[in-house]
Motif scaffolding. Structure first.
Motif, PDB file in Angstrom:
ATOM      1  N   UNK A  53      -8.085  -6.515  -0.365  1.00 37.62           N
ATOM      2  CA  UNK A  53      -9.040  -7.775  -0.613  1.00 37.62           C
ATOM      3  C   UNK A  53      -8.060  -8.964  -0.919  1.00 37.62           C
ATOM      4  N   UNK A  54      -7.097  -8.912  -1.525  1.00 39.93           N
ATOM      5  CA  UNK A  54      -6.092 -10.025  -1.581  1.00 39.93           C
ATOM      6  C   UNK A  54      -5.122 -10.699  -0.514  1.00 39.93           C
ATOM      7  N   UNK A  55      -4.772  -9.438   0.099  1.00 45.92           N
ATOM      8  CA  UNK A  55      -3.735  -9.448   1.365  1.00 45.92           C
ATOM      9  C   UNK A  55      -4.119  -9.545   2.856  1.00 45.92           C
ATOM     10  N   UNK A  56      -5.269  -8.835   2.932  1.00 48.18           N
ATOM     11  CA  UNK A  56      -5.693  -8.426   4.281  1.00 48.18           C
ATOM     12  C   UNK A  56      -6.915  -9.129   4.731  1.00 48.18           C
ATOM     13  N   UNK A  57      -8.145  -9.274   3.838  1.00 47.73           N
ATOM     14  CA  UNK A  57      -9.334  -9.802   4.448  1.00 47.73           C
ATOM     15  C   UNK A  57      -9.855 -10.938   3.488  1.00 47.73           C
TER      16      UNK A  57
ATOM     17  N   UNK B 192       0.960  -1.290   0.070  1.00 44.91           N
ATOM     18  CA  UNK B 192       0.044   0.028  -0.111  1.00 44.91           C
ATOM     19  C   UNK B 192       0.982   1.242   0.198  1.00 44.91           C
ATOM     20  N   UNK B 193       1.963   1.279   0.793  1.00 47.83           N
ATOM     21  CA  UNK B 193       2.792   2.443   0.904  1.00 47.83           C
ATOM     22  C   UNK B 193       3.649   2.540  -0.344  1.00 47.83           C
ATOM     23  N   UNK B 194       3.865   1.465  -1.260  1.00 49.59           N
ATOM     24  CA  UNK B 194       4.510   1.836  -2.354  1.00 49.59           C
ATOM     25  C   UNK B 194       3.615   2.148  -3.719  1.00 49.59           C
ATOM     26  N   UNK B 195       2.283   1.694  -3.451  1.00 47.30           N
ATOM     27  CA  UNK B 195       1.476   2.221  -4.348  1.00 47.30           C
ATOM     28  C   UNK B 195       1.218   3.686  -4.218  1.00 47.30           C
ATOM     29  N   UNK B 196       1.163   4.179  -3.162  1.00 47.38           N
ATOM     30  CA  UNK B 196       0.964   5.685  -2.846  1.00 47.38           C
ATOM     31  C   UNK B 196       2.004   6.519  -3.183  1.00 47.38           C
TER      32      UNK B 196
ATOM     33  N   UNK C 152      -7.907  -2.920  -3.440  1.00 51.97           N
ATOM     34  CA  UNK C 152      -7.794  -4.127  -4.162  1.00 51.97           C
ATOM     35  C   UNK C 152      -6.773  -4.953  -3.660  1.00 51.97           C
ATOM     36  N   UNK C 153      -5.752  -4.450  -2.954  1.00 49.44           N
ATOM     37  CA  UNK C 153      -4.405  -4.874  -2.297  1.00 49.44           C
ATOM     38  C   UNK C 153      -5.269  -5.620  -1.140  1.00 49.44           C
TER      39      UNK C 153
END
Length: 441
Positions: free
Chosen positions: A437-441, A201-205, A434-435
């Protein structure tokens, strides 16, 4: 009939709180008043068979505060480490050296400033730290001719990006979900599971920040140098610290990933290394002096925040207790399709601005309490639902303390800041959700 009356009173008080928060009202006072109002509404229904009496002093005020201790310790340690990075000169040295690397190319230099800001704030936290770094970086960008409309969002969005893996920020977000009994049994806690999402998420931002800089490359290259701030506020010289200390901001996160350490021992070890590496442990007297001064300043920076979070815990208990009787009715109204809810939150992410209904440190605190009261959503899903839009405010809203300072320090029009910063993060919400949904929940 009584449930209708209670519902109307709850909605009316919630609406008043939303208006109060969005107009910049003190959240500590707002949460406390809302706690009292919702508790009184709950007891209004007891004589009519709605709800059961309970010990308000113990269950609403005492227990939530006393069980909040571990979170406060993590916040204090994180804020302390951030202050240590600033007061030992590590943060300033990183800032100066990085800007020096790209000074012949203003676009490259701006990108370097963005990444060094992100690096520092992966562990530093608070408006005090932001000011200490900002008075160094903004004059550098001014001398390079970076337009203020670009410089300020680059700085605040880069801090916002770092907050995805900043343990101080995480434990504050996690506090909103403390005690929630998730249907899947999971708890919101710092560790590999969260960081596997937080780092991407940090890298996306940060990728969005770089794109924003490149879009404005021509304006940066053709910019006219200008002076910003008071020269007397800036350090007289570049602090001399060992180059290897530049990696210290990411040490706590690295220890969490590699050795699965909790944040407190990781932060303590990083603090000790910082003192040792910058020479503050050469004498006992000097060590005690820097130890006391950094701790005192750090706790002062977050004192009001801690009180607000304690009062927030009071409200959360009251809200969950009240909503237990309204959960079934809400379940029939609120969609339970995760995709629809997540997409709606991304589209409506700007509602987090000005402490609105999607900002946890605003009216969103009541929204999440209502959703938890329904008891049908998994904890990490609810985390993403409100944290992703809340980062809009943290990254690009003038109601966030360090953003407000940056705007005022650069004498930039707030609407110009919002017009340039908000779209950048708003577009980030979609891939970040989207991340999640794939990696967190």
């Amino acid at each position: 009939m009584i449930t209708w009356i209670m519902g109307i009173l709850l909605i009316a008080s919630f609406a008043c709180f939303v208006i109060y928060a969005m107009r910049g009202g003190n959240l500590t006072i707002g949460f406390f008043i809302l706690t009292i109002v919702w508790t009184l509404v709950y007891f209004l229904g007891i004589p009519f068979g709605v709800g059961e009496p309970f010990d308000v002093i113990k269950e609403t005020f005492a227990e939530p505060a006393l069980t909040y201790g571990p979170t406060i310790v993590q916040i204090v340690c994180g804020a302390w480490f951030g202050r240590v990075l600033v007061d030992t000169g590590i943060a300033a040295s990183i800032s100066y050296r990085t800007a020096k690397v790209g000074e012949k190319n203003p676009v490259l230099a701006t990108i370097c400033v963005a990444f060094v800001t992100c690096l520092i704030f992966t562990s530093a936290y608070g408006v005090g730290s932001a000011i200490a770094i900002g008075v160094i970086l903004f004059p550098i960008m001014g001398r390079l001719g970076v337009p203020k409309r670009v410089a300020v969002p680059v700085f605040t969005l880069s801090i916002g990006a770092a907050m995805w893996i900043n343990s101080v920020m995480f434990v504050q977000f996690a506090a909103f979900y403390q005690g929630y009994e998730s249907p899947d049994g999971q708890n919101i806690e710092w560790g590999i599971h969260y960081l596997s999402f937080g780092i991407p998420a940090m890298l996306v931002q940060m990728a969005a920040v770089v794109i924003f800089i490149l879009i404005n490359a021509k304006a940066i290259e053709n910019g006219t140098p200008y002076e910003v701030g008071d020269p007397n506020e800036r350090p007289a010289s570049v602090p001399e610290v060992p180059i290897w200390t530049y990696v210290l901001p990411v040490v706590p996160v690295a220890l969490s990933i590699v050795f699965q350490w909790d944040s407190v021992p990781a932060l303590f070890l990083a603090v000790i290394i910082a003192f040792f590496g910058t020479g503050y442990m050469k004498t006992y007297k000097g060590f005690v002096s820097i130890l006391n001064s950094t701790a005192k300043t750090a706790i002062g920076d977050i004192g009001s925040l801690i009180i607000m979070l304690l009062v927030l815990r009071f409200f959360q208990h009251a809200a969950v207790t009240v909503m237990a009787d309204f959960g079934p009715a809400l379940t029939a109204v609120v969609p339970n399709n995760e995709f629809i809810l997540a997409l709606a939150v991304c589209i409506l992410a700007p509602l987090a601005l000005f402490r609105g209904p999607l900002e946890l440190y605003g009216a969103g605190s009541a929204v999440i309490s209502i959703l938890m009261g329904m008891g049908v959503f998994n904890s990490w899903f609810l985390f993403a639902m409100l944290v992703v839009p809340s980062m809009t405010c943290i990254s690009s809203c003038v109601t966030q303390s360090w953003n407000m300072w940056a705007v005022e320090y650069n004498e930039l029009e707030p609407k110009t800041f919002l017009k340039n910063g908000v779209p950048v993060y708003w577009l980030c919400t979609f891939p970040i959700m989207g991340l999640a949904s794939l990696l967190l929940f």
